[in-house]
Design a protein around this motif. Structure first.
Motif, PDB file in Angstrom:
ATOM      1  N   ALA A  95     -75.639 -51.374  52.543  1.00  0.00           N
ATOM      2  CA  ALA A  95     -77.174 -51.444  52.430  1.00  0.00           C
ATOM      3  C   ALA A  95     -77.793 -50.069  52.917  1.00  0.00           C
ATOM      4  O   ALA A  95     -78.699 -49.343  52.607  1.00  0.00           O
ATOM      5  CB  ALA A  95     -77.936 -52.562  52.951  1.00  0.00           C
ATOM      6  N   GLN A 127     -89.698 -47.810  47.891  1.00  0.00           N
ATOM      7  CA  GLN A 127     -89.332 -48.887  48.509  1.00  0.00           C
ATOM      8  C   GLN A 127     -88.768 -50.000  47.595  1.00  0.00           C
ATOM      9  O   GLN A 127     -87.725 -50.536  47.621  1.00  0.00           O
ATOM     10  CB  GLN A 127     -90.163 -49.545  49.436  1.00  0.00           C
ATOM     11  N   ASP A 128     -89.582 -49.982  46.362  1.00  0.00           N
ATOM     12  CA  ASP A 128     -89.357 -51.091  45.438  1.00  0.00           C
ATOM     13  C   ASP A 128     -88.060 -50.515  44.744  1.00  0.00           C
ATOM     14  O   ASP A 128     -87.135 -51.437  44.382  1.00  0.00           O
ATOM     15  CB  ASP A 128     -90.579 -51.035  44.214  1.00  0.00           C
ATOM     16  N   CYS A 183     -85.032 -51.201  47.262  1.00  0.00           N
ATOM     17  CA  CYS A 183     -84.847 -52.711  47.183  1.00  0.00           C
ATOM     18  C   CYS A 183     -84.256 -53.301  45.806  1.00  0.00           C
ATOM     19  O   CYS A 183     -83.231 -54.053  46.074  1.00  0.00           O
ATOM     20  CB  CYS A 183     -86.224 -53.438  47.752  1.00  0.00           C
ATOM     21  N   SER A 184     -84.697 -52.997  44.905  1.00  0.00           N
ATOM     22  CA  SER A 184     -84.191 -53.512  43.614  1.00  0.00           C
ATOM     23  C   SER A 184     -82.815 -53.220  43.380  1.00  0.00           C
ATOM     24  O   SER A 184     -81.938 -53.893  42.981  1.00  0.00           O
ATOM     25  CB  SER A 184     -84.961 -53.245  42.403  1.00  0.00           C
ATOM     26  N   PHE A 244     -81.495 -57.494  56.113  1.00  0.00           N
ATOM     27  CA  PHE A 244     -82.731 -56.875  56.496  1.00  0.00           C
ATOM     28  C   PHE A 244     -83.533 -57.715  57.840  1.00  0.00           C
ATOM     29  O   PHE A 244     -84.433 -56.818  58.243  1.00  0.00           O
ATOM     30  CB  PHE A 244     -83.612 -57.176  55.440  1.00  0.00           C
ATOM     31  N   THR A 304     -88.384 -53.012  55.569  1.00  0.00           N
ATOM     32  CA  THR A 304     -87.397 -53.752  54.976  1.00  0.00           C
ATOM     33  C   THR A 304     -87.792 -54.227  53.411  1.00  0.00           C
ATOM     34  O   THR A 304     -88.858 -53.833  53.114  1.00  0.00           O
ATOM     35  CB  THR A 304     -87.146 -54.926  55.927  1.00  0.00           C
ATOM     36  N   CYS A 305     -86.789 -54.997  53.005  1.00  0.00           N
ATOM     37  CA  CYS A 305     -87.129 -55.259  51.595  1.00  0.00           C
ATOM     38  C   CYS A 305     -87.311 -56.856  51.814  1.00  0.00           C
ATOM     39  O   CYS A 305     -86.809 -57.384  52.422  1.00  0.00           O
ATOM     40  CB  CYS A 305     -85.999 -55.246  50.701  1.00  0.00           C
ATOM     41  N   THR A 347     -87.253 -60.373  50.937  1.00  0.00           N
ATOM     42  CA  THR A 347     -86.099 -61.370  50.014  1.00  0.00           C
ATOM     43  C   THR A 347     -86.574 -62.688  49.776  1.00  0.00           C
ATOM     44  O   THR A 347     -87.481 -63.135  50.485  1.00  0.00           O
ATOM     45  CB  THR A 347     -84.997 -61.307  50.613  1.00  0.00           C
TER      46      THR A 347
END
Length: 167
Positions: free
Chosen positions: A14, A73-74, A77-78, A98, A162-163, A165
Protein backbone atom coordinates in the motif's frame (compact mmCIF):
# COMPACT_ATOMS: atom_id res chain seq x y z
CA UNK A 1 -6.72 -18.77 -4.69
CA UNK A 2 -4.70 -18.48 -1.51
CA UNK A 3 -4.59 -14.90 -0.23
CA UNK A 4 -1.99 -13.56 2.14
CA UNK A 5 -2.93 -12.50 5.64
CA UNK A 6 0.34 -10.59 6.17
CA UNK A 7 -0.47 -7.07 7.33
CA UNK A 8 3.25 -6.24 7.17
CA UNK A 9 3.44 -7.11 3.45
CA UNK A 10 0.14 -5.35 2.74
CA UNK A 11 1.51 -2.21 4.42
CA UNK A 12 4.58 -2.34 2.19
CA UNK A 13 2.45 -2.76 -0.95
CA UNK A 14 0.00 0.00 0.00
CA UNK A 15 2.83 2.40 0.83
CA UNK A 16 4.40 1.80 -2.58
CA UNK A 17 1.13 2.75 -4.29
CA UNK A 18 0.77 5.91 -2.19
CA UNK A 19 4.40 6.84 -2.91
CA UNK A 20 3.88 6.20 -6.62
CA UNK A 21 0.91 8.57 -6.57
CA UNK A 22 3.05 11.24 -4.87
CA UNK A 23 5.75 10.78 -7.52
CA UNK A 24 3.24 11.14 -10.36
CA UNK A 25 1.76 14.26 -8.80
CA UNK A 26 5.24 15.72 -8.29
CA UNK A 27 6.31 15.45 -11.94
CA UNK A 28 3.21 15.24 -14.09
CA UNK A 29 0.73 17.82 -12.84
CA UNK A 30 -0.03 20.65 -15.26
CA UNK A 31 -2.41 23.57 -14.96
CA UNK A 32 -4.87 24.17 -17.77
CA UNK A 33 -7.74 26.63 -17.68
CA UNK A 34 -7.31 27.11 -13.94
CA UNK A 35 -7.55 23.37 -13.21
CA UNK A 36 -4.91 20.79 -12.41
CA UNK A 37 -4.50 17.77 -14.67
CA UNK A 38 -2.27 14.71 -14.71
CA UNK A 39 -0.42 14.47 -18.01
CA UNK A 40 2.16 11.71 -18.29
CA UNK A 41 3.98 11.80 -21.64
CA UNK A 42 3.81 8.64 -23.75
CA UNK A 43 7.51 7.86 -23.33
CA UNK A 44 7.16 8.02 -19.53
CA UNK A 45 4.04 5.81 -19.64
CA UNK A 46 6.03 3.21 -21.59
CA UNK A 47 8.88 3.51 -19.07
CA UNK A 48 6.44 2.96 -16.18
CA UNK A 49 4.85 0.00 -17.96
CA UNK A 50 8.26 -1.59 -18.50
CA UNK A 51 9.80 -0.88 -15.08
CA UNK A 52 6.74 -0.98 -12.81
CA UNK A 53 4.17 -3.24 -14.45
CA UNK A 54 2.12 -3.62 -11.27
CA UNK A 55 1.85 0.17 -10.90
CA UNK A 56 1.33 0.91 -14.58
CA UNK A 57 -2.47 0.40 -14.43
CA UNK A 58 -2.66 3.20 -11.86
CA UNK A 59 -0.67 5.59 -14.05
CA UNK A 60 -2.79 4.63 -17.04
CA UNK A 61 -6.01 5.11 -15.04
CA UNK A 62 -5.19 8.65 -13.89
CA UNK A 63 -3.33 9.89 -16.96
CA UNK A 64 -5.03 12.80 -18.73
CA UNK A 65 -7.49 13.35 -15.88
CA UNK A 66 -8.45 16.23 -13.64
CA UNK A 67 -6.73 16.37 -10.28
CA UNK A 68 -7.90 17.58 -6.90
CA UNK A 69 -7.42 16.28 -3.38
CA UNK A 70 -10.60 14.20 -3.28
CA UNK A 71 -10.05 12.67 -6.74
CA UNK A 72 -6.47 11.86 -5.86
CA UNK A 73 -7.45 10.17 -2.60
CA UNK A 74 -10.33 8.31 -4.29
CA UNK A 75 -8.07 7.13 -7.12
CA UNK A 76 -5.37 5.82 -4.79
CA UNK A 77 -7.85 4.16 -2.46
CA UNK A 78 -9.77 2.47 -5.26
CA UNK A 79 -6.53 1.24 -6.83
CA UNK A 80 -5.28 -0.12 -3.50
CA UNK A 81 -8.63 -1.82 -2.95
CA UNK A 82 -8.82 -3.29 -6.46
CA UNK A 83 -5.23 -4.57 -6.49
CA UNK A 84 -4.80 -5.70 -2.92
CA UNK A 85 -8.11 -6.16 -1.11
CA UNK A 86 -9.44 -9.64 -1.78
CA UNK A 87 -7.01 -10.10 -4.68
CA UNK A 88 -3.57 -10.37 -3.13
CA UNK A 89 -4.64 -10.19 0.51
CA UNK A 90 -7.47 -11.66 2.49
CA UNK A 91 -10.35 -9.14 2.82
CA UNK A 92 -9.65 -8.83 6.55
CA UNK A 93 -6.14 -7.43 5.96
CA UNK A 94 -6.58 -4.05 4.25
CA UNK A 95 -8.77 -2.45 6.93
CA UNK A 96 -5.95 -3.23 9.37
CA UNK A 97 -3.37 -1.57 7.12
CA UNK A 98 -4.86 1.91 7.18
CA UNK A 99 -5.26 1.84 10.96
CA UNK A 100 -1.75 0.50 11.54
CA UNK A 101 0.75 2.81 13.24
CA UNK A 102 3.54 1.50 10.99
CA UNK A 103 1.61 2.54 7.86
CA UNK A 104 0.89 6.00 9.23
CA UNK A 105 4.46 6.56 10.40
CA UNK A 106 5.97 5.35 7.12
CA UNK A 107 3.69 7.65 5.11
CA UNK A 108 4.52 10.53 7.44
CA UNK A 109 8.25 9.89 7.03
CA UNK A 110 7.90 9.69 3.25
CA UNK A 111 6.17 13.08 3.27
CA UNK A 112 8.93 14.51 5.49
CA UNK A 113 11.56 13.14 3.10
CA UNK A 114 9.76 14.60 0.10
CA UNK A 115 9.53 18.06 1.70
CA UNK A 116 13.18 17.96 2.79
CA UNK A 117 14.37 16.95 -0.69
CA UNK A 118 11.89 18.91 -2.80
CA UNK A 119 14.45 21.29 -4.31
CA UNK A 120 16.72 18.40 -5.27
CA UNK A 121 13.84 16.36 -6.69
CA UNK A 122 12.72 19.41 -8.63
CA UNK A 123 16.12 20.00 -10.27
CA UNK A 124 15.64 17.25 -12.85
CA UNK A 125 13.21 14.45 -13.55
CA UNK A 126 13.92 11.30 -11.55
CA UNK A 127 12.09 8.07 -12.31
CA UNK A 128 10.16 6.30 -9.58
CA UNK A 129 12.98 3.79 -9.11
CA UNK A 130 15.32 6.70 -8.41
CA UNK A 131 12.88 8.13 -5.87
CA UNK A 132 12.59 4.79 -4.13
CA UNK A 133 16.36 4.35 -4.02
CA UNK A 134 16.93 7.87 -2.69
CA UNK A 135 14.19 7.45 -0.07
CA UNK A 136 15.53 4.07 1.05
CA UNK A 137 18.98 5.61 1.49
CA UNK A 138 17.56 8.42 3.63
CA UNK A 139 15.29 5.98 5.45
CA UNK A 140 18.28 3.85 6.46
CA UNK A 141 20.03 6.72 8.27
CA UNK A 142 20.37 6.18 12.02
CA UNK A 143 18.63 9.52 12.76
CA UNK A 144 15.61 8.48 10.70
CA UNK A 145 15.48 5.06 12.34
CA UNK A 146 15.59 6.70 15.77
CA UNK A 147 12.87 9.16 14.79
CA UNK A 148 10.66 6.32 13.47
CA UNK A 149 11.12 4.43 16.73
CA UNK A 150 10.18 7.54 18.75
CA UNK A 151 7.07 8.07 16.63
CA UNK A 152 5.99 4.45 16.98
CA UNK A 153 6.69 4.36 20.71
CA UNK A 154 4.93 7.66 21.39
CA UNK A 155 1.70 6.39 19.88
CA UNK A 156 1.20 9.82 18.33
CA UNK A 157 -0.94 9.70 15.21
CA UNK A 158 0.89 11.65 12.48
CA UNK A 159 -2.54 12.40 10.92
CA UNK A 160 -1.90 10.85 7.53
CA UNK A 161 -5.01 10.70 5.32
CA UNK A 162 -6.26 7.17 4.98
CA UNK A 163 -8.71 5.27 2.85
CA UNK A 164 -12.10 4.59 4.32
CA UNK A 165 -12.79 0.89 4.29
CA UNK A 166 -16.06 -0.91 4.65
CA UNK A 167 -15.79 -3.68 7.19
Amino acid sequence: MLRSVSVKNAIKDAIEIFQFDQWIRFYFVVEKDGQLHIEIPEDRIREIQENFPTLYPFADMINNSLLDYKRSQDNVCSFVASRLDGEKYDPTVLPQVFDDAQFKVEMYLFNVWQKMHESHLDEAYMDFGGWKEMYEGWNSLDEVKEYRTKLLESGTDPQIPTCGTAQ
